[in-house]
Write an enzyme that holds these catalytic residues in place. Structure first.
Site, PDB file in Angstrom:
ATOM      1  N   ARG A 121      18.570 145.408  46.030  1.00  0.00           N
ATOM      2  CA  ARG A 121      17.296 145.398  45.304  1.00  0.00           C
ATOM      3  C   ARG A 121      17.455 144.971  43.848  1.00  0.00           C
ATOM      4  NH1 ARG A 121      13.705 150.295  47.161  1.00  0.00           N
ATOM      5  NH2 ARG A 121      12.180 149.046  46.022  1.00  0.00           N
ATOM      6  N   ASP A 315       2.553 150.986  48.114  1.00  0.00           N
ATOM      7  CA  ASP A 315       3.262 151.759  49.137  1.00  0.00           C
ATOM      8  C   ASP A 315       2.420 151.990  50.391  1.00  0.00           C
ATOM      9  OD1 ASP A 315       5.421 151.899  47.450  1.00  0.00           O
ATOM     10  OD2 ASP A 315       5.014 153.931  46.750  1.00  0.00           O
ATOM     11  N   ARG A 346       9.174 144.024  53.555  1.00  0.00           N
ATOM     12  CA  ARG A 346       8.097 144.666  54.332  1.00  0.00           C
ATOM     13  C   ARG A 346       7.111 143.646  54.913  1.00  0.00           C
ATOM     14  NH1 ARG A 346       7.283 150.173  50.643  1.00  0.00           N
ATOM     15  NH2 ARG A 346       9.055 151.256  51.590  1.00  0.00           N
ATOM     16  N   ARG A 388       8.682 153.715  55.251  1.00  0.00           N
ATOM     17  CA  ARG A 388       7.244 153.389  55.346  1.00  0.00           C
ATOM     18  C   ARG A 388       6.940 152.479  56.542  1.00  0.00           C
ATOM     19  NH1 ARG A 388       5.261 156.299  51.397  1.00  0.00           N
ATOM     20  NH2 ARG A 388       6.360 156.359  49.410  1.00  0.00           N
TER      21      ARG A 388
HETATM   22  C1  S3P Z   1       7.370 154.148  42.265  1.00  0.00           C
HETATM   23  C2  S3P Z   1       6.830 152.941  41.921  1.00  0.00           C
HETATM   24  C3  S3P Z   1       6.599 151.862  42.877  1.00  0.00           C
HETATM   25  C4  S3P Z   1       6.616 152.371  44.306  1.00  0.00           C
HETATM   26  C5  S3P Z   1       7.751 153.300  44.584  1.00  0.00           C
HETATM   27  C6  S3P Z   1       7.723 154.487  43.652  1.00  0.00           C
HETATM   28  C7  S3P Z   1       7.608 155.134  41.222  1.00  0.00           C
HETATM   29  O1  S3P Z   1       7.614 150.889  42.714  1.00  0.00           O
HETATM   30  O2  S3P Z   1       6.642 151.296  45.208  1.00  0.00           O
HETATM   31  O3  S3P Z   1       7.699 153.789  45.917  1.00  0.00           O
HETATM   32  O4  S3P Z   1       7.814 156.322  41.535  1.00  0.00           O
HETATM   33  O5  S3P Z   1       7.585 154.744  40.063  1.00  0.00           O
HETATM   34  P1  S3P Z   1       7.534 149.762  41.577  1.00  0.00           P
HETATM   35  O6  S3P Z   1       7.558 150.419  40.264  1.00  0.00           O
HETATM   36  O7  S3P Z   1       8.741 148.920  41.794  1.00  0.00           O
HETATM   37  O8  S3P Z   1       6.259 149.027  41.833  1.00  0.00           O
END
Ligand code: S3P
Length: 448
Positions: A121, A315, A346, A388
Site C-alpha cells: 500500500r 469504506d 476492491r 470488507r
Molecule cells: C480511515 C480512513 C480511510 C478509510 C479507512 C480508515 C481512517 O482511509 O478507508 O478504512 O481511520 O482514517 P483513507 O484516509 O486512506 O481514505
C-alpha cells in the site's frame, strides 16, 4: 474460515455493532499522549485496532484490558520510549500511517512493517508531508511501500495541501504537528472523516478549522486525560442496513451507532435508492454524535455515486455495489480510484465476485457500472483477504439462490469481530410478532 450464507428470511431486527474502528485507533493514540489514565469503553477489539494498541505498548505505554470491550490507557504526557524491535502493523494502514505521524515527532529510530497486503500500500502520501516537517522517513519497498524507517524529532510546522482526500494523511500530519514547533496546517479540499480533530478537542487539544477546509494545530499541547465511550461503527452497521434496505418490507434498527456527518453520507445513498432511513442523534456530549438508525426496505433503484461524497463513504462502497446489483436500473460508482489501493484492489474484487454471482458489471478505471436487478446465484466467492469484500459478499449471499461460500473470510476479524454470529441471526427465521417502527414514536432530538 469460510462464511456459508443462505437467503435471508424476512428481516425484522434490532442490533448493535462493535465500536468504531477509526475512533478506536485515535482514542488509543491520543490517550497514550495524555497526562493520565483514560478508560476507553466500546473499544473495537478487532485486529487493526489491536495493532495500534500493541504499537503503543511497544513505545512504553501501559494499556490494560479489564473488560471485553474496554481498554485503560496510562498516558505518559507525550513521553514515548524507543521500541526494542520493529513494530508490526499487520493489515492496518491506519496504524501504519498514524504511527508514522506520531513517530515522526520522536528523536529515536523506529521501523514499521506490515503483512503482504499492507506491504503493497502507498505510503508516499504520508512520507511527503512528514519529510517536509523535518522527519527522516524512508520507504524500503518499491514505489514508496512499507516497511518504513523513521527517525524524527525537531519538526517544524508546515502548511500542507492534501493531493488526495485522506483522513489518514490528515491525521498523520496533525499528530506530527502536536510535536512540531509552531503551527501546522493541512488543507483539505474535500472534507474527510474528522475523528482526529474531534478526539484532540475532546482531550482539550486545540485545533481550528477554517471555512476553506484548513485545519490547524499548535505544537507542544498535552492532551488532558479523560474517559471516552466509543460509539458503534456505522461502516459495520452498513452491511445490515444495506441488507434491510434491499429487502422490500425489511426493517432494522441499529442502536448506539456513530452518526458523525463525515460518515453518514451512506445513509443518503440508501435514501436515494428508495429505502426509508431515519436517524436520531441521542448524544453529542463527547463530541462524537451517536444514536439510532432505522431502515425500512423497498425495491431499490440504481443511483450514481461520485464526486465529493465518495471520500465520505469509501469504506461502504463494496456493500453499496452489492446493493446496486439488487436495485432496478444502473448504479454507477465513479471517482473511486482509491478503492484500487485498499486492502485489495476492491474495484477488481467487486467486479469479479458480482460476475461469479450472476450480475452484469462493467469495471471502470475509477469505479463500476452495475446493471440490476440481478437474480443473484450462490457460488464460491473469494475474499481476497479483505474484510470488507468478505462482508459485502456475505450480504450478497443473503439475496442469492442457493448457498454462497465466502472463502478465507477470517479477515472479518479486522473490523468486525462477531460478524459471523450476526450473520447467523440474519439467516434465522424469527418467530412471534415483529417489531414496530421505533424512531417515529421516540421523543428524541431530530438528527442534524
Ligand atoms: C480511515 C480512513 C480511510 C478509510 C479507512 C480508515 C481512517 O482511509 O478507508 O478504512 O481511520 O482514517 P483513507 O484516509 O486512506 O481514505
Amino acid at each position: 474460515m469460510e462464511l456459508r450464507v443462505k437467503r435471508a428470511p424476512h428481516i425484522d431486527m434490532e442490533i448493535t455493532v462493535p465500536g468504531d474502528k477509526s475512533i478506536s485507533h485515535r482514542a488509543a493514540i491520543i490517550a497514550a499522549l495524555s497526562n493520565g489514565i483514560c478508560r476507553l469503553n466500546g473499544f473495537l477489539m478487532g485486529d487493526d485496532c489491536l495493532r495500534t494498541v500493541n504499537a503503543l505498548r511497544a513505545l512504553g505505554i501501559r494499556i490494560d484490558e479489564p473488560e471485553p470491550d474496554t481498554i485503560v490507557v496510562h498516558g505518559k504526557r507525550r513521553v514515548l520510549n524507543a521500541p526494542t524491535d520493529e513494530i508490526d502493523c499487520g493489515n492496518s494502514a491506519t496504524t501504519m500511517r498514524l504511527m508514522a505521524g506520531l513517530l515522526a515527532g520522536q528523536t529515536f529510530e523506529s521501523r514499521l512493517i506490515g503483512d503482504a497486503s499492507l506491504s503493497k500500500r502507498p505510503m508516499g502520501r504520508v512520507i511527503a508531508p512528514l519529510q517536509r516537517m523535518g522527519a527522516s522517513i524512508t520507504a524500503e519497498g518499491p514505489d514508496d511501500t512499507p516497511p518504513l524507517s523513521i527517525r524524527g524529532g525537531s519538526l517544524r510546522g508546515i502548511r500542507y495541501e492534501m493531493a488526495i482526500p485522506s483522513a489518514q494523511v490528515k491525521s498523520a500530519v496533525l499528530l506530527a504537528g502536536l510535536f512540531a514547533k509552531g503551527k501546522t496546517s493541512i488543507v483539505e479540499e474535500i472534507q474527510t472523516r474528522d475523528h482526529t480533530e474531534r478526539m484532540l478537542r475532546y482531550f482539550f487539544v486545540r485545533t481550528t478549522r477554517e471555512e476553506n477546509g484548513t485545519i490547524s494545530i499548535f505544537g507542544d499541547q498535552v492532551p488532558e486525560s479523560r474517559d471516552f465511550r466509543i460509539p458503534g461503527d456505522l461502516s459495520s452497521a452498513t452491511y445490515w442496513l444495506a441488507a434491510a434496505a434491499a429487502q422490500p418490507g425489511g426493517h432494522l434498527l441499529v442502536r448506539h451507532v456513530g452518526l458523525n456527518t463525515t460518515r453518514t453520507p451512506v445513509l443518503g445513498v440508501l435514501v436515494r435508492m428508495g429505502a426509508q432511513v431515519r436517524e436520531a442523534i441521542e448524544d453529542v456530549d463527547q463530541l462524537e454524535p451517536h444514536g439510532i438508525v432505522e431502515v425500512t426496505g423497498a425495491m431499490l433503484k440504481g443511483t450514481v455515486i461520485q464526486g465529493k461524497e465518495v471520500a465520505q463513504l469509501i469504506d461502504e462502497l463494496p456493500v453499496l455495489a452489492v446493493t446496486g446489483a439488487l436495485a432496478n436500473g444502473t448504479t454507477i460508482i465513479r471517482q473511486a480510484q482509491e478503492l484500487r489501493v485498499k486492502e485489495t484492489d476492491r474495484i477488481a474484487a467487486i467486479a469479479q465476485n458480482l460476475r461469479v454471482m450472476g450480475a452484469q458489471v462493467i469495471e471502470l478505471s475509477d469505479g463500476l457500472e452495475i446493471h440490476g436487478p440481478a437474480p443473484l446465484r450462490g457460488g464460491r466467492v473469494a475474499s481476497f483477504g479483505d474484510h470488507r469484500i468478505a462482508m459485502a459478499f456475505a450480504i450478497a449471499g443473503l439475496f442469492a439462490d442457493g448457498e454462497t461460500v465466502v472463502q478465507e473470510a477470517e479477515s472479518v476479524e479486522i473490523s468486525y469481530p462477531g460478524f459471523k454470529g450476526a450473520l447467523e441471526k440474519f439467516m434465522t427465521p424469527k418467530r412471534g410478532p415483529g417489531s414496530t417502527p421505533v424512531i417515529g414514536s421516540l421523543s428524541l432530538a431530530p438528527a442534524e
